[in-house]
Scaffold this motif. Structure first.
Motif, PDB file in Angstrom:
ATOM      1  N   SER A 212       0.850  -1.189   0.000  1.00  0.00           N
ATOM      2  CA  SER A 212       0.000   0.000   0.000  1.00  0.00           C
ATOM      3  C   SER A 212       0.888   1.242   0.000  1.00  0.00           C
ATOM      4  CB  SER A 212      -0.898   0.012   1.250  1.00  0.00           C
ATOM      5  OG  SER A 212      -1.739  -1.122   1.259  1.00  0.00           O
ATOM      6  N   PRO A 213       0.741   2.147  -0.981  1.00  0.00           N
ATOM      7  CA  PRO A 213       1.596   3.343  -1.065  1.00  0.00           C
ATOM      8  C   PRO A 213       1.464   4.232   0.170  1.00  0.00           C
ATOM      9  CG  PRO A 213       0.377   2.986  -3.107  1.00  0.00           C
ATOM     10  CD  PRO A 213      -0.222   2.071  -2.093  1.00  0.00           C
ATOM     11  N   LEU A 214       2.606   4.729   0.636  1.00  0.00           N
ATOM     12  CA  LEU A 214       2.629   5.588   1.818  1.00  0.00           C
ATOM     13  C   LEU A 214       3.105   6.996   1.508  1.00  0.00           C
ATOM     14  CD1 LEU A 214       4.224   3.061   4.350  1.00  0.00           C
ATOM     15  CD2 LEU A 214       1.807   3.673   4.148  1.00  0.00           C
ATOM     16  N   GLY A 215       3.757   7.188   0.365  1.00  0.00           N
ATOM     17  CA  GLY A 215       4.291   8.492   0.008  1.00  0.00           C
ATOM     18  C   GLY A 215       5.560   8.334  -0.811  1.00  0.00           C
ATOM     19  N   LYS A 216       6.243   9.448  -1.085  1.00  0.00           N
ATOM     20  CA  LYS A 216       7.477   9.414  -1.869  1.00  0.00           C
ATOM     21  C   LYS A 216       8.651   9.877  -1.014  1.00  0.00           C
ATOM     22  CE  LYS A 216       5.970   9.581  -6.643  1.00  0.00           C
ATOM     23  NZ  LYS A 216       6.313  10.098  -7.981  1.00  0.00           N
ATOM     24  N   SER A 217       9.790   9.191  -1.173  1.00  0.00           N
ATOM     25  CA  SER A 217      10.962   9.489  -0.364  1.00  0.00           C
ATOM     26  C   SER A 217      12.207   9.658  -1.220  1.00  0.00           C
ATOM     27  CB  SER A 217      11.196   8.363   0.656  1.00  0.00           C
ATOM     28  OG  SER A 217      12.444   8.507   1.295  1.00  0.00           O
ATOM     29  N   LYS A 218      12.900  10.795  -1.045  1.00  0.00           N
ATOM     30  CA  LYS A 218      14.173  11.019  -1.731  1.00  0.00           C
ATOM     31  C   LYS A 218      15.275  10.186  -1.081  1.00  0.00           C
ATOM     32  CE  LYS A 218      12.968  15.749  -3.096  1.00  0.00           C
ATOM     33  NZ  LYS A 218      13.345  17.184  -2.971  1.00  0.00           N
ATOM     34  N   ARG A 219      15.183   9.999   0.220  1.00  0.00           N
ATOM     35  CA  ARG A 219      16.202   9.218   0.910  1.00  0.00           C
ATOM     36  C   ARG A 219      16.177   7.759   0.463  1.00  0.00           C
ATOM     37  NH1 ARG A 219      16.213  11.492   7.209  1.00  0.00           N
ATOM     38  NH2 ARG A 219      16.610  13.683   6.661  1.00  0.00           N
ATOM     39  N   ALA A 220      14.985   7.243   0.234  1.00  0.00           N
ATOM     40  CA  ALA A 220      14.882   5.873  -0.275  1.00  0.00           C
ATOM     41  C   ALA A 220      15.499   5.790  -1.667  1.00  0.00           C
ATOM     42  CB  ALA A 220      13.417   5.434  -0.321  1.00  0.00           C
ATOM     43  N   ALA A 221      15.292   6.837  -2.480  1.00  0.00           N
ATOM     44  CA  ALA A 221      15.878   6.865  -3.825  1.00  0.00           C
ATOM     45  C   ALA A 221      17.397   6.892  -3.751  1.00  0.00           C
ATOM     46  CB  ALA A 221      15.370   8.092  -4.593  1.00  0.00           C
ATOM     47  N   ILE A 222      17.926   7.719  -2.846  1.00  0.00           N
ATOM     48  CA  ILE A 222      19.385   7.798  -2.688  1.00  0.00           C
ATOM     49  C   ILE A 222      19.946   6.448  -2.255  1.00  0.00           C
ATOM     50  CG2 ILE A 222      21.238   8.815  -1.309  1.00  0.00           C
ATOM     51  CD1 ILE A 222      19.540  11.386  -1.191  1.00  0.00           C
ATOM     52  N   ILE A 225      19.596   3.821  -5.258  1.00  0.00           N
ATOM     53  CA  ILE A 225      20.518   4.061  -6.368  1.00  0.00           C
ATOM     54  C   ILE A 225      21.956   3.820  -5.943  1.00  0.00           C
ATOM     55  CG2 ILE A 225      21.433   5.859  -7.897  1.00  0.00           C
ATOM     56  CD1 ILE A 225      18.579   6.985  -8.041  1.00  0.00           C
ATOM     57  N   THR A 226      22.299   4.191  -4.707  1.00  0.00           N
ATOM     58  CA  THR A 226      23.649   3.922  -4.199  1.00  0.00           C
ATOM     59  C   THR A 226      23.920   2.425  -4.166  1.00  0.00           C
ATOM     60  OG1 THR A 226      23.622   5.924  -2.834  1.00  0.00           O
ATOM     61  CG2 THR A 226      25.214   4.216  -2.238  1.00  0.00           C
TER      62      THR A 226
END
Length: 306
Positions: A212-222, A225-226
């Motif tokens: 279930s979607p909870l929102g968007k996170s830049k930290r999760a993207a970082i 991708i790392t």
């Protein structure tokens, strides 16, 4: 005959993903090169079977092994976010044969600048296709951004490879054999973040354990991708660092000098979802999740890409 109702959850991995061997079996299953030989019709049939099973209905006479095989084909050929069929070159099942061939050629043809330029260009073109195909589909990227990422990564790889190739002319031959790895590592550090820059700018969707979607996170993207960059470099390291040492020694033997035409095929043969703690998310997203779900969501999940 009427379709049968089933409670079988086709999205639960066949092997326990909390164990290392379970994850190994899962990814060997998804990246099986033999799935490349499956016809388009069979892939579409597998997708249809997966989707009907998700709806709780399966054709009569369908057994569990057939469902597992359909899910294997579905995971190998269809994007986990969009459900769209991926191009053949970009599929993870193509990584073994495609990556082996290109890596073998990069390691073999490293002595001249034209050869270095050509094979680094081929490799970066291949990587660009793979990175785009396996991007997080919830974060779209424009053709202009794709072009910039491809041009920058290719330029980085060529500059690194050609520069080091010229610099190591007087160095021991083994050092020159490691130039392709340095170029691949440098290009990955540029290509992947640029190809997936929208994820870094806008964040990626995080979900609870039930998707279930909870929102968007830049930290999760970082983080995602790392991990992809590190894993791509780490996967290339054994073959591109150890294999040159092996070939350096083998090529000194008389019998190897007599079969130089087989050196490239020999090198080619030899080359042969994540979570993040809620406490590591951005404060505003963390507060939003806690407000809606309390302490029931200690971890969130996201597709980090491949």
């Amino acid at each position: 005959m009427a379709a049968s109702v089933t409670t079988f959850n086709i999205d639960i991995p066949r092997w326990d993903q909390n164990t290392f061997m379970g994850r190994v079996k899962h990814f060997f299953n998804v990246t099986d090169p033999r799935t490349l030989l499956v016809s388009e019709h069979e892939l579409d049939s597998a997708k249809a079977l997966v989707e009907t099973c998700r709806a709780g209905i399966v054709p009569p006479g369908t057994n569990q092994e057939q469902l597992f095989y359909a899910k294997k084909l579905y995971d190998s050929a269809f994007h986990p976010d969009s459900g769209e069929k991926m191009n053949l070159i970009g599929r993870m099942s193509f990584q073994v044969p495609g990556g082996m061939a290109i890596t073998g050629c990069m390691l073999q043809f490293y002595r001249t600048v034209p050869a270095v330029v050509f094979w680094q260009w081929v490799n970066q073109s291949f990587n660009a296709i793979v990175n785009y195909t396996n991007r997080n589909a919830a974060s779209p990227i424009s053709l202009k951004q794709i072009g910039v990422a491809y041009f920058t990564a290719t330029s980085t790889a060529l500059a690194t490879a050609v520069g080091l190739n010229l610099y190591t002319k007087r160095a021991p031959s083994l050092v020159a054999r490691w130039v392709p790895f340095a170029a691949v590592a440098a290009a990955n550090c540029v290509n992947i973040p640029l190809m997936r820059q929208q994820e870094l700018i806008n964040g990626i969707t995080v979900t609870d354990e039930n998707d279930s979607p909870l929102g968007k996170s830049k930290r999760a993207a970082i983080k995602g991708i790392t991990q992809v960059v590190v894993s791509r470099v780490a996967m290339a390291a054994p073959g591109m660092i150890l294999l040159p040492i092996i070939m350096e020694r083998l090529e000194k033997y008389p019998f190897m000098k007599k079969i130089q035409v087989l050196h490239a095929p020999l090198q080619t043969i030899l080359v042969g979802g994540f979570s993040i703690a809620l406490s590591h998310l951005e404060p505003d997203l963390r507060q939003s999740i806690v407000a809606r779900h309390g302490d029931n969501v200690p971890y969130v999940y996201f597709n980090k890409g491949l």
